[in-house]
Design an enzyme around this catalytic site. Sequence first.
Site, PDB file in Angstrom:
ATOM      1  N   ASP A 257       0.874  -1.178   0.000  1.00  0.00           N
ATOM      2  CA  ASP A 257       0.000   0.000   0.000  1.00  0.00           C
ATOM      3  C   ASP A 257       0.908   1.225   0.000  1.00  0.00           C
ATOM      4  OD1 ASP A 257      -3.128   0.733   1.146  1.00  0.00           O
ATOM      5  OD2 ASP A 257      -1.554   2.266   1.237  1.00  0.00           O
ATOM      6  N   LEU A 258       0.682   2.110  -0.970  1.00  0.00           N
ATOM      7  CA  LEU A 258       1.552   3.294  -1.044  1.00  0.00           C
ATOM      8  C   LEU A 258       1.263   4.217   0.140  1.00  0.00           C
ATOM      9  CD1 LEU A 258       1.291   4.095  -4.864  1.00  0.00           C
ATOM     10  CD2 LEU A 258       2.987   2.686  -3.679  1.00  0.00           C
ATOM     11  N   ASP A 300      -4.399   2.568  -4.581  1.00  0.00           N
ATOM     12  CA  ASP A 300      -2.931   2.615  -4.493  1.00  0.00           C
ATOM     13  C   ASP A 300      -2.408   1.347  -3.814  1.00  0.00           C
ATOM     14  OD1 ASP A 300      -3.768   3.065  -1.912  1.00  0.00           O
ATOM     15  OD2 ASP A 300      -2.383   4.726  -1.507  1.00  0.00           O
TER      16      ASP A 300
HETATM   17  N1  LIG Z   1      -4.755   9.238  -9.476  1.00  0.00           N
HETATM   18  C1  LIG Z   1      -5.472   8.201  -9.043  1.00  0.00           C
HETATM   19  N2  LIG Z   1      -5.810   8.140  -7.739  1.00  0.00           N
HETATM   20  C2  LIG Z   1      -6.513   7.078  -7.318  1.00  0.00           C
HETATM   21  C3  LIG Z   1      -6.890   6.063  -8.174  1.00  0.00           C
HETATM   22  N3  LIG Z   1      -7.584   5.133  -7.452  1.00  0.00           N
HETATM   23  C4  LIG Z   1      -7.621   5.589  -6.190  1.00  0.00           C
HETATM   24  N4  LIG Z   1      -6.968   6.771  -6.078  1.00  0.00           N
HETATM   25  C5  LIG Z   1      -6.766   7.602  -4.915  1.00  0.00           C
HETATM   26  O1  LIG Z   1      -5.772   6.986  -4.085  1.00  0.00           O
HETATM   27  C6  LIG Z   1      -5.954   7.461  -2.771  1.00  0.00           C
HETATM   28  C7  LIG Z   1      -5.751   6.278  -1.848  1.00  0.00           C
HETATM   29  O2  LIG Z   1      -6.072   6.644  -0.531  1.00  0.00           O
HETATM   30  P1  LIG Z   1      -5.114   6.371   0.680  1.00  0.00           P
HETATM   31  O3  LIG Z   1      -4.519   5.014   0.589  1.00  0.00           O
HETATM   32  O4  LIG Z   1      -5.889   6.687   1.927  1.00  0.00           O
HETATM   33  O5  LIG Z   1      -4.002   7.467   0.471  1.00  0.00           O
HETATM   34  P2  LIG Z   1      -2.585   7.560   1.167  1.00  0.00           P
HETATM   35  O6  LIG Z   1      -2.250   9.020   1.215  1.00  0.00           O
HETATM   36  O7  LIG Z   1      -1.618   6.692   0.459  1.00  0.00           O
HETATM   37  O8  LIG Z   1      -2.857   7.040   2.635  1.00  0.00           O
HETATM   38  P3  LIG Z   1      -1.901   6.064   3.487  1.00  0.00           P
HETATM   39  O9  LIG Z   1      -1.980   4.727   2.840  1.00  0.00           O
HETATM   40  O10 LIG Z   1      -2.491   6.067   4.867  1.00  0.00           O
HETATM   41  O11 LIG Z   1      -0.527   6.650   3.465  1.00  0.00           O
HETATM   42  C8  LIG Z   1      -7.340   8.077  -2.689  1.00  0.00           C
HETATM   43  O12 LIG Z   1      -7.219   9.479  -2.626  1.00  0.00           O
HETATM   44  C9  LIG Z   1      -7.987   7.711  -4.020  1.00  0.00           C
HETATM   45  O13 LIG Z   1      -8.849   8.708  -4.499  1.00  0.00           O
HETATM   46  C10 LIG Z   1      -6.524   6.161  -9.551  1.00  0.00           C
HETATM   47  O14 LIG Z   1      -6.799   5.301 -10.388  1.00  0.00           O
HETATM   48  N5  LIG Z   1      -5.810   7.236  -9.938  1.00  0.00           N
END
Ligand SMILES: Nc1nc2c(ncn2[C@@H]2O[C@H](COP(=O)(O)OP(=O)(O)OP(=O)(O)O)[C@@H](O)[C@H]2O)c(=O)[nH]1
Length: 385
Positions: A257-258, A300
């Site tokens: 998970d990013l 992500d």
């Molecule tokens: N650009 C883009 N964003 C996406 C896509 N699918 C999901 N997201 C975004 O990815 C983000 C994932 O959320 P989180 O995992 O909470 O973000 P994070 O900042 O990495 O949070 P932590 O895992 O707690 O570090 C959300 O803002 C989604 O809107 C996509 O296909 N493209």
Amino acid sequence: MSYQTVHTFGVSAYFIFMLLFLWMSMIPRTNPGAGWWAASICCTMLARLSMFFFPPIAGQPLAGPLYVLFISLEKPLLLTGLTRFLNLHIQVRWFWMASLASVLWLLAALAAGLPPFARAMGFCTVNAALLLYMGWIALKNSAGFPRWPLVLTATASFALSAHWLSGPGLIEVFPAWARNGFVLGTLLVLLQYLSLMTAVLSLFQSRLIDAESKALDLAFHDPLTGLNNQRYMKTLFDQALVLATRPHHVVAVFYIDLDNFKPINDTAGHAVGDEVLKTVAARLKSSTRSTDICARVGGDEFVVIATQLDEEAQAGEVAKKLLARLTECIPVNGKEYALGASIGVALYPQHGRNLAELVQRADKAMYQVKRNGKSGCEIFAGAAT
Ligand SMILES: Nc1nc2c(ncn2[C@@H]2O[C@H](COP(=O)(O)OP(=O)(O)OP(=O)(O)O)[C@@H](O)[C@H]2O)c(=O)[nH]1
């Protein structure tokens, strides 16, 4: 070949072609040209039919005008079909105007009492010019379309153009050419329409193949990153397990998970976020073996499955390698974006016997990394790597 035989053969062949073009025009998404060509070959057939029922040799007054009328309709329809087929933005009204001009010439020449050769020459020259143009646009615009059928169309059109141009002169010198010319003309017209039919069917076939491969691609891959999707990952994992028969063989599932991806989306925009995700996917692919499985399972979130490890320790090394690659800055549009990644690892057969169990445990280990402050990797059950 007798006069009747020539025209019976011509009319029958054109009729069959007309039915085939009509059929092709009704197949959804075949091609918009097919309907126009059904109409144009219908005109050719009617022109031949007029010769059959009102033979000029018997001095029938209707033969000439009917023939001229149908041939004058056929050429613009034929050319319009080609512009539709090749999706060209050409003003088709010029074709109609040229045909109309050829008919007006005939009428004027008749009124002025010009000899048959002069009358025919004007009409034939316009038809020859239209066919020459047809051949030229078929050749010039064949890129992206079935090439060989269009080359054949161009060849038949050029040959027909020469045939129309030389016809009046040849008939003057050898009156028998009036009949032989019809045999040659029929064969060339059939070749021209056969090549068009082949072009329509080849294009249809290549579009079907494209659509099928796109549908397959969508069924198995994530459209943004091109990685496997969750469903296909399961299939690939099952296949990998069949091959994992060596003793002490280890399969490792990495749940990634990013970290801090959302702020990139929020500050730089979704398009930049998409580019970052594509780079992450490319890095996962380039950091793993071709036999390993890389999948995107959420926004992500990614799963990597290393299918052919010899010992458990290797799983920790792979996790560290993935972490190092993912935490390198990602350049997008001249700017650099820093990311972290939390990676949880589960091992087969120690932590689970099927993919669902393994993914669930790797996910649990990943959450442990998040709780410990993010950007790290951990094997299920808390064993630090
Ligand atoms: N650009 C883009 N964003 C996406 C896509 N699918 C999901 N997201 C975004 O990815 C983000 C994932 O959320 P989180 O995992 O909470 O973000 P994070 O900042 O990495 O949070 P932590 O895992 O707690 O570090 C959300 O803002 C989604 O809107 C996509 O296909 N493209």
